[in-house]
Design a protein around this motif. Sequence first.
Motif, short mmCIF file in Angstrom:
data_model
loop_
_atom_site.label_atom_id
_atom_site.label_comp_id
_atom_site.label_asym_id
_atom_site.label_seq_id
_atom_site.Cartn_x
_atom_site.Cartn_y
_atom_site.Cartn_z
N GLU A 61 4.00 0.55 17.98
CA GLU A 61 5.11 1.19 17.26
C GLU A 61 4.63 1.74 15.93
OE1 GLU A 61 8.91 0.56 16.82
OE2 GLU A 61 9.33 -0.31 18.77
N TRP A 62 3.89 0.90 15.22
CA TRP A 62 3.44 1.28 13.88
C TRP A 62 2.50 2.48 13.94
CZ3 TRP A 62 4.96 0.84 9.16
CH2 TRP A 62 4.08 1.09 8.10
N TYR A 120 12.30 -1.43 1.15
CA TYR A 120 12.53 -2.87 1.31
C TYR A 120 13.55 -3.37 0.29
CZ TYR A 120 11.83 -7.90 1.27
OH TYR A 120 12.04 -9.26 1.30
N VAL A 121 13.36 -2.99 -0.97
CA VAL A 121 14.28 -3.44 -2.02
C VAL A 121 15.69 -2.89 -1.76
CG1 VAL A 121 14.80 -3.29 -4.49
CG2 VAL A 121 12.45 -3.70 -3.73
N GLU A 122 15.77 -1.64 -1.33
CA GLU A 122 17.08 -1.01 -1.15
C GLU A 122 17.82 -1.51 0.09
OE1 GLU A 122 16.27 3.20 -1.41
OE2 GLU A 122 16.24 3.15 -3.60
N LYS A 131 12.63 -3.63 10.85
CA LYS A 131 13.39 -2.45 11.28
C LYS A 131 13.77 -1.59 10.08
CE LYS A 131 15.51 0.14 14.20
NZ LYS A 131 14.55 1.18 14.65
N ASN A 132 14.36 -2.19 9.05
CA ASN A 132 14.89 -1.43 7.92
C ASN A 132 13.80 -0.88 7.02
OD1 ASN A 132 17.45 -2.08 8.83
ND2 ASN A 132 17.64 -3.85 7.50
N THR A 133 12.73 -1.63 6.85
CA THR A 133 11.69 -1.22 5.91
C THR A 133 10.60 -0.39 6.58
OG1 THR A 133 12.06 -3.22 4.61
CG2 THR A 133 10.02 -2.01 4.18
N LEU A 134 10.09 -0.88 7.72
CA LEU A 134 8.95 -0.23 8.37
C LEU A 134 9.36 0.65 9.55
CD1 LEU A 134 6.43 -3.24 8.45
CD2 LEU A 134 6.87 -1.63 6.59
N LEU A 135 10.66 0.58 9.92
CA LEU A 135 11.19 1.30 11.08
C LEU A 135 10.58 0.81 12.38
CD1 LEU A 135 11.19 4.92 9.55
CD2 LEU A 135 12.91 3.11 9.29
N SER A 188 0.81 -1.21 0.00
CA SER A 188 0.00 0.00 0.00
C SER A 188 0.85 1.27 0.00
CB SER A 188 -0.94 0.00 1.21
OG SER A 188 -0.18 -0.06 2.39
N ASP A 189 2.17 1.12 -0.03
CA ASP A 189 3.02 2.31 0.01
C ASP A 189 4.32 2.07 -0.77
OD1 ASP A 189 4.70 4.42 0.66
OD2 ASP A 189 4.09 4.49 2.76
N LYS A 190 4.42 2.75 -1.91
CA LYS A 190 5.58 2.57 -2.80
C LYS A 190 6.91 2.94 -2.12
CE LYS A 190 3.86 1.36 -6.93
NZ LYS A 190 2.98 0.29 -6.45
#
Length: 203
Positions: A191-192, A82-84, A130-134, A74-76
Amino acid sequence: GHSEDHVDAYIFDSIASFTEHHKAFQNSIDSVEALLEERVAGEHEQCFLRLLFVNVITSVETYLSDFFITAIASDKTLLRRYVETNPDFASERIPLSTVFTAFEEIEQKVKSGLVQLAWHNFSRVKPMFKNTLLVSFPNDLGNIFRAILVRHDIVHRNGKNAEGKTHHITKKDIKDLIRDVREFVLTIETEWAGIQLQESAGD
């Protein structure tokens, strides 16, 4: 003004979709708790309790996977993050001539990778969150980690550990595990929600 309504609606929708995963998780756990009340004949009780124990871990896996996949679908920005940040993609080399095709296929590639992921593999899943969604997992997940190993022995080794000793599952084990996973999921939800609010304040 109008744009603020739009932002609110957007945030509501995104939080609503997560609450949906939380609700599915709750329902799944509620079922396990209800089944714990059932009387099961002595010889079958251990088999029954093992199934419930495994089911609690499955509920967590389903929650984590649905949560993560919904978020990046739902969020580019999150998809890109995520890819990076995913080490699996870092080593891929793309010839410039195929860069547009690769770009068009990336989302599908990501989704099929995520669907196949073993979501109980926390050493993989924790850095992804952690890396994608913090979103940081709580530090003390010892009990859940141990339960994941027991789950492995139940599913793949008929309940025996590597030394050949059989795990004996009690109702208390399951109740304790339920308490821990509920707390864990609540931490992630909280957290989210905090991250969503920060981002909306920043707009």
